[in-house]
Design an enzyme around this catalytic site. Structure first.
Site, short mmCIF file in Angstrom:
data_model
loop_
_atom_site.label_atom_id
_atom_site.label_comp_id
_atom_site.label_asym_id
_atom_site.label_seq_id
_atom_site.Cartn_x
_atom_site.Cartn_y
_atom_site.Cartn_z
N HIS A 75 0.80 -1.29 0.13
CA HIS A 75 0.03 0.04 0.05
C HIS A 75 0.97 1.21 0.04
O HIS A 75 1.62 1.39 1.11
CB HIS A 75 -0.86 0.02 1.34
N TYR A 204 -8.81 5.12 7.86
CA TYR A 204 -8.94 5.49 9.19
C TYR A 204 -10.37 6.48 9.41
O TYR A 204 -9.97 7.53 9.00
CB TYR A 204 -7.66 5.86 10.01
N PRO A 296 -3.58 -0.20 19.19
CA PRO A 296 -3.25 -0.87 17.85
C PRO A 296 -3.20 0.58 16.51
O PRO A 296 -2.73 -0.01 15.66
CB PRO A 296 -4.24 -1.95 17.44
N LYS A 300 2.06 -0.57 15.10
CA LYS A 300 3.15 -0.63 15.26
C LYS A 300 3.75 -1.76 16.46
O LYS A 300 5.04 -2.04 16.29
CB LYS A 300 3.54 0.85 16.41
N TYR A 388 4.28 6.13 9.84
CA TYR A 388 3.55 4.97 9.51
C TYR A 388 4.42 4.09 8.74
O TYR A 388 4.12 2.94 9.21
CB TYR A 388 2.16 5.71 8.93
P1 FAD Z 1 3.23 -12.32 21.30
O1 FAD Z 1 2.69 -12.48 19.74
O2 FAD Z 1 2.13 -12.21 22.08
O3 FAD Z 1 3.90 -13.65 21.01
C1 FAD Z 1 4.17 -14.17 22.54
C2 FAD Z 1 4.16 -15.63 22.70
O4 FAD Z 1 4.53 -16.38 23.94
C3 FAD Z 1 2.74 -16.23 22.31
O5 FAD Z 1 2.71 -17.11 21.22
C4 FAD Z 1 2.30 -16.96 23.56
O6 FAD Z 1 1.54 -17.84 23.43
C5 FAD Z 1 3.55 -17.22 24.20
N1 FAD Z 1 3.73 -17.43 25.46
C6 FAD Z 1 3.04 -16.58 26.47
N2 FAD Z 1 3.09 -16.98 27.87
C7 FAD Z 1 4.05 -17.99 27.81
C8 FAD Z 1 4.58 -18.74 28.57
N3 FAD Z 1 4.23 -18.70 30.04
N4 FAD Z 1 5.59 -19.70 28.48
C9 FAD Z 1 5.95 -19.86 27.02
N5 FAD Z 1 5.16 -19.18 26.11
C10 FAD Z 1 4.47 -18.09 26.51
N6 FAD Z 1 0.87 -4.80 15.64
C11 FAD Z 1 1.24 -4.30 14.29
O7 FAD Z 1 2.43 -4.15 14.26
N7 FAD Z 1 0.45 -3.81 13.47
C12 FAD Z 1 -0.76 -4.23 13.33
O8 FAD Z 1 -1.63 -4.05 12.25
C13 FAD Z 1 -1.32 -4.72 14.69
N8 FAD Z 1 -2.84 -4.89 15.02
C14 FAD Z 1 -3.17 -5.66 16.04
C15 FAD Z 1 -4.48 -5.72 16.27
C16 FAD Z 1 -4.86 -6.40 17.07
C17 FAD Z 1 -6.23 -6.63 17.40
C18 FAD Z 1 -3.81 -6.73 18.35
C19 FAD Z 1 -4.38 -7.79 19.59
C20 FAD Z 1 -2.63 -6.68 18.15
C21 FAD Z 1 -1.91 -6.00 17.03
N9 FAD Z 1 -0.87 -5.54 17.00
C22 FAD Z 1 -0.46 -4.95 15.67
C23 FAD Z 1 0.06 -6.15 17.84
C24 FAD Z 1 1.11 -7.37 17.68
O9 FAD Z 1 0.15 -8.33 17.42
C25 FAD Z 1 1.75 -7.44 18.72
O10 FAD Z 1 2.57 -6.36 18.96
C26 FAD Z 1 2.77 -8.84 18.37
O11 FAD Z 1 2.05 -9.93 18.52
C27 FAD Z 1 3.96 -8.93 19.37
O12 FAD Z 1 4.72 -9.88 19.05
P2 FAD Z 1 5.86 -10.76 20.39
O13 FAD Z 1 6.13 -11.96 19.76
O14 FAD Z 1 6.23 -9.99 21.23
O15 FAD Z 1 4.24 -11.27 21.11
C1 DHB Z 2 -4.77 -3.55 11.16
C2 DHB Z 2 -4.53 -3.19 12.34
C3 DHB Z 2 -4.23 -1.96 12.74
O1 DHB Z 2 -3.92 -1.87 14.22
C4 DHB Z 2 -4.02 -1.04 12.07
O2 DHB Z 2 -3.60 0.42 12.59
C5 DHB Z 2 -4.17 -1.16 10.83
C6 DHB Z 2 -4.47 -2.42 10.18
C7 DHB Z 2 -5.09 -4.67 10.58
O3 DHB Z 2 -5.24 -5.44 11.25
O4 DHB Z 2 -5.16 -4.81 9.39
#
Ligand code: FAD
Ligand code: DHB
Length: 402
Positions: A75, A204, A296, A300, A388
């Site tokens: 995009h 948005y 979200p 980021k 962004y």
């Molecule tokens: P996580 O993905 O949470 O991974 C952590 C892992 O550790 C998991 O697999 C979990 O099961 C495991 N774990 C937990 N506890 C334990 C334990 N005790 N022992 C062993 N394993 C364990 N970010 C963006 O950049 N762009 C977006 O568009 C965006 N949109 C989002 C939309 C939604 C609805 C949500 C909820 C989040 C969004 N995010 C977005 C945020 C993004 O999903 C997270 O920042 C990302 O998943 C972080 O990755 P991580 O590996 O640090 O943590």
């Molecule tokens: C999506 C999630 C976000 O948090 C955002 O700012 C833009 C897009 C997505 O899940 O597609």
């Protein structure tokens, strides 16, 4: 009890843990990844979708970007919508050609799990009673139960990549870590719908009834979000009510609106900003959501997880090359500079686009003026665009062995 040895013990197989494991592998550094959920659960979890330019470049440089390059949707711009009108922001034109790519987090995780399995290095799913210990010693450990047997992994370093609700951050003594937090008085109701996206770019929307976001996952799947109260039960939202509200908030004066389709997934997520500092205690290094959460809006979270592990991989590579600890000591400071800028941006996107329950009439008029300024000023649009698509990386790919 089964005792194993490795160089880096990684807790969590989300984006942070899997990316780190692969970066270390590419540098010939051994790791064990321990995850408490099942492989299917980790892959099916619907979350982020927007990859910054630097995250895309990183995945490609790591050799795990082949499907991303084929199926990801690039995009070059996005829309900001308010008072019933959509305003286009041409990010590529404003940033010298940078863009974002829409590719589901679950697809990234699937590609990284496939890459990990191909390396034959250990990755335990469904580990029970995971704990970490001896953080301040030269041989910290991960303990867990797997397949009915107790396991202990003895490591040189631990990476806490276990997300916001994991065990690593709470294992650090309270006196050794400061936390900064802001809780927002709203959450996002997110859906996946079987409908071809009606716009090629994200929209948005700040509407009188609250924020809404139009996104997508593929040429046949639309992803949409609605601002709702943070503790809103999803049962309050039958599919028809969701579509009524989406269309009420998103339809613009030129007749644009999302295409309606069968809803295949829906959930509510509360929103918070959170930072733990420093992101290190002894030989435990926190990365990704275990150290920080952003609301979200601004997309980021996943991208910050990727930038943390690049900095950590650089430091671990240097340590194993010549036992130098300078970059390990700088890890937290280097990460936090970017983390706080992303916190600021995510807070700004969130408060600029959502309706606060306690806002005054003045606040709302000021908010509309902010949006009017943003979409009318090249300087303001450039500021949004460069944040962004992602600020420049703190460290080079070469320094992390790529
Ligand atoms: P996580 O993905 O949470 O991974 C952590 C892992 O550790 C998991 O697999 C979990 O099961 C495991 N774990 C937990 N506890 C334990 C334990 N005790 N022992 C062993 N394993 C364990 N970010 C963006 O950049 N762009 C977006 O568009 C965006 N949109 C989002 C939309 C939604 C609805 C949500 C909820 C989040 C969004 N995010 C977005 C945020 C993004 O999903 C997270 O920042 C990302 O998943 C972080 O990755 P991580 O590996 O640090 O943590
Ligand atoms: C999506 C999630 C976000 O948090 C955002 O700012 C833009 C897009 C997505 O899940 O597609």
């Amino acid at each position: 009890m089964r005792v194993l040895r490795t160089q880096v013990g990684i807790v969590g197989a989300g984006p942070a843990g899997l990316l780190l494991g692969h970066l270390l592998h590419l540098n010939g550094i051994d790791s064990v990844i321990v995850e408490n959920r099942s492989r299917d659960y980790v892959i099916d979890r619907v979350r982020a979708g927007v990859l910054e330019q630097g995250t895309v470049d990183l995945l490609i440089a790591m050799g795990v970007g082949e499907r991303l390059q084929r199926e990801g949707l690039r995009h070059d711009g996005l829309y900001i919508s308010f008072r019933g009108n959509r305003h286009h922001i041409d990010m590529a034109e404003l940033t010298g050609g940078k863009a974002i790519t829409v590719y589901g987090q679950n697809e990234v995780v699937k590609d990284l799990i496939d890459a990990r399995i191909a390396t034959t290095r250990p990755l335990y799913f469904e580990a029970e009673d995971v704990s970490v210990g001896a953080l301040e010693s030269s041989s910290p450990v991960i303990r867990f139960r797997h397949g009915g047997a107790d396991h202990e992994i003895r490591c040189d370093f631990l990476a806490g990549c276990d997300g916001f609700h994991g065990v690593c951050r709470p294992s650090i003594p309270e006196r050794a870590i400061a936390t900064y937090e802001r809780i927002y008085p709203f959450g996002w109701l997110g859906i996946l719908a079987e409908a071809a996206p009606s716009s090629t770019e994200l929209v948005y929307t700040c509407h009188e009834r609250g924020f809404a976001l139009f996104s997508m996952r593929s040429p046949t799947i639309t992803r949409l979000y609605l601002q709702v109260p943070p503790d809103e039960p999803i049962e309050n939202w039958p599919d028809e009510a969701i579509w009524d509200e989406m269309l009420a908030r998103m339809t613009t004066s030129d007749g644009w609106k999302p295409r309606v389709g069968r809803i295949v997934q829906k959930s509510v997520t509360p929103m918070r900003s959170f930072v733990a500092a420093p992101m290190r205690h002894g030989r435990l290094f926190l990365a990704g959501d275990s150290a920080h959460i952003v609301p979200p809006t601004g997309a980021k979270g996943l991208n910050l997880a990727a930038s943390d592990v690049l900095v950590l991989a650089r430091a671990l590579k240097a340590y194993y090359e010549d036992r130098s600890t300078g970059w390990l000591d700088e890890y937290s400071d280097v990460c936090l500079r970017r983390v706080w800028k992303a916190q600021r941006f995510s807070w700004w996107m969130t408060t600029t686009l959502h309706r606060a329950p306690d806002e005054s009439a003045f606040d709302h008029q000021r908010q509309l003026a902010d949006l009017d300024y943003l979409t009318g000023s090249r300087a303001a649009m450039t500021s949004l665009a460069e944040q962004y698509v992602g600020l420049p990386a703190e460290v080079s790919f070469e320094s992390a062995g790529l």
